[in-house]
Design an enzyme around this catalytic site. Structure first.
Site, PDB file in Angstrom:
ATOM      1  N   ILE A   1      40.895  10.796  43.470  1.00 35.37           N
ATOM      2  CA  ILE A   1      41.674  10.404  44.648  1.00 35.37           C
ATOM      3  C   ILE A   1      41.556   8.886  44.699  1.00 35.37           C
ATOM      4  CG2 ILE A   1      39.716  10.831  46.193  1.00 35.37           C
ATOM      5  CD1 ILE A   1      41.806  11.517  48.393  1.00 35.37           C
ATOM      6  N   PHE A   2      42.687   8.214  44.767  1.00 34.32           N
ATOM      7  CA  PHE A   2      42.667   6.760  44.693  1.00 34.32           C
ATOM      8  C   PHE A   2      43.829   6.183  45.485  1.00 34.32           C
ATOM      9  CE2 PHE A   2      44.013   2.767  42.637  1.00 34.32           C
ATOM     10  CZ  PHE A   2      42.856   2.024  42.818  1.00 34.32           C
ATOM     11  N   VAL A   3      43.532   5.086  46.184  1.00 30.44           N
ATOM     12  CA  VAL A   3      44.548   4.324  46.912  1.00 30.44           C
ATOM     13  C   VAL A   3      44.403   2.858  46.495  1.00 30.44           C
ATOM     14  CG1 VAL A   3      45.385   3.596  49.189  1.00 30.44           C
ATOM     15  CG2 VAL A   3      44.548   5.937  48.855  1.00 30.44           C
TER      16      VAL A   3
ATOM     17  N   GLY B   1      45.040   5.214  56.242  1.00 25.72           N
ATOM     18  CA  GLY B   1      45.185   6.658  56.394  1.00 25.72           C
ATOM     19  C   GLY B   1      45.770   7.373  55.186  1.00 25.72           C
TER      20      GLY B   1
ATOM     21  N   GLY C   1      44.468   7.675  52.074  1.00 23.24           N
ATOM     22  CA  GLY C   1      43.437   8.492  51.431  1.00 23.24           C
ATOM     23  C   GLY C   1      43.207   9.793  52.188  1.00 23.24           C
TER      24      GLY C   1
ATOM     25  N   ASN D   1      29.144   4.225  45.401  1.00 23.86           N
ATOM     26  CA  ASN D   1      30.426   4.072  46.083  1.00 23.86           C
ATOM     27  C   ASN D   1      30.316   4.490  47.560  1.00 23.86           C
ATOM     28  OD1 ASN D   1      33.093   3.902  46.831  1.00 23.86           O
ATOM     29  ND2 ASN D   1      33.866   4.838  44.947  1.00 23.86           N
TER      30      ASN D   1
ATOM     31  N   TYR E   1      34.258  10.839  52.502  1.00 24.84           N
ATOM     32  CA  TYR E   1      34.107  12.286  52.345  1.00 24.84           C
ATOM     33  C   TYR E   1      33.261  12.897  53.458  1.00 24.84           C
ATOM     34  CZ  TYR E   1      36.072  11.710  47.669  1.00 24.84           C
ATOM     35  OH  TYR E   1      36.889  11.418  46.619  1.00 24.84           O
TER      36      TYR E   1
END
Length: 156
Positions: free
Chosen positions: A90-92, A100, A102, A129, A136
């Site tokens: 998952i990456f932005v 918002g 992610g 990280n 999460y």
């Protein structure tokens, strides 16, 4: 500051595949890892668009600009006797974080897991990280008491 026009999550296509690869390279740079080489990119394309894809990938677009992505695949829990959605990436992009996107991608995965009858959703996060760990945990993720082991390359 970058403006949000309209965020849409769309499955990758042959046309959007180069955007997907560009974002993977951006993630590799962020994680200080080697990006996929030419052969790996060919395998990524083949594995995404084959008759039985090995993974699914979706891009987040701000209007027509690709700003993030997710990849996932399914494993199986013998204890639950249900599939597990494994969130691989998952990456932005840096300019679009804290907007918002992610969370939208994470919720997209969570909904896919529910729709496909999964008993759970799993992922890993690098220990250094902290922004991702906080992300999460703020969404209900719980650190497990498992060690991740790996065999790769010549050891495989």
């Amino acid at each position: 500051m970058t403006d949000i026009v309209h965020i849409a999550v769309e499955k990758i296509t042959e046309k959007s595949f180069p955007d997907f690869i560009s974002l993977i390279k951006e993630l590799a740079e962020y994680e200080k890892l080697a990006p996929p080489d030419g052969d790996a990119i060919l395998r990524l394309k083949e594995d995404a668009f084959s008759e039985n894809p090995k993974y699914e990938a979706y891009l987040a677009f701000n209007g027509k600009i690709p700003v993030g992505y997710i990849t996932f695949y399914f494993t199986y829990s013998t204890f639950l006797a249900k599939p597990t959605l494994y969130l691989e990436d998952i990456f932005v992009s840096k300019d679009y974080r804290k907007m918002g996107i992610g969370g939208m991608l994470f919720d997209f995965c969570r909904n896919v897991a529910k729709e496909r009858g999964c008993g759970r959703m799993d992922w890993t996060v690098l220990t250094w990280n902290k922004p991702s760990i906080d992300f999460y945990e703020n969404r209900g993720g719980k650190k497990q008491d498992w060690y991740l082991y790996r065999i790769n390359g010549d050891s495989l």
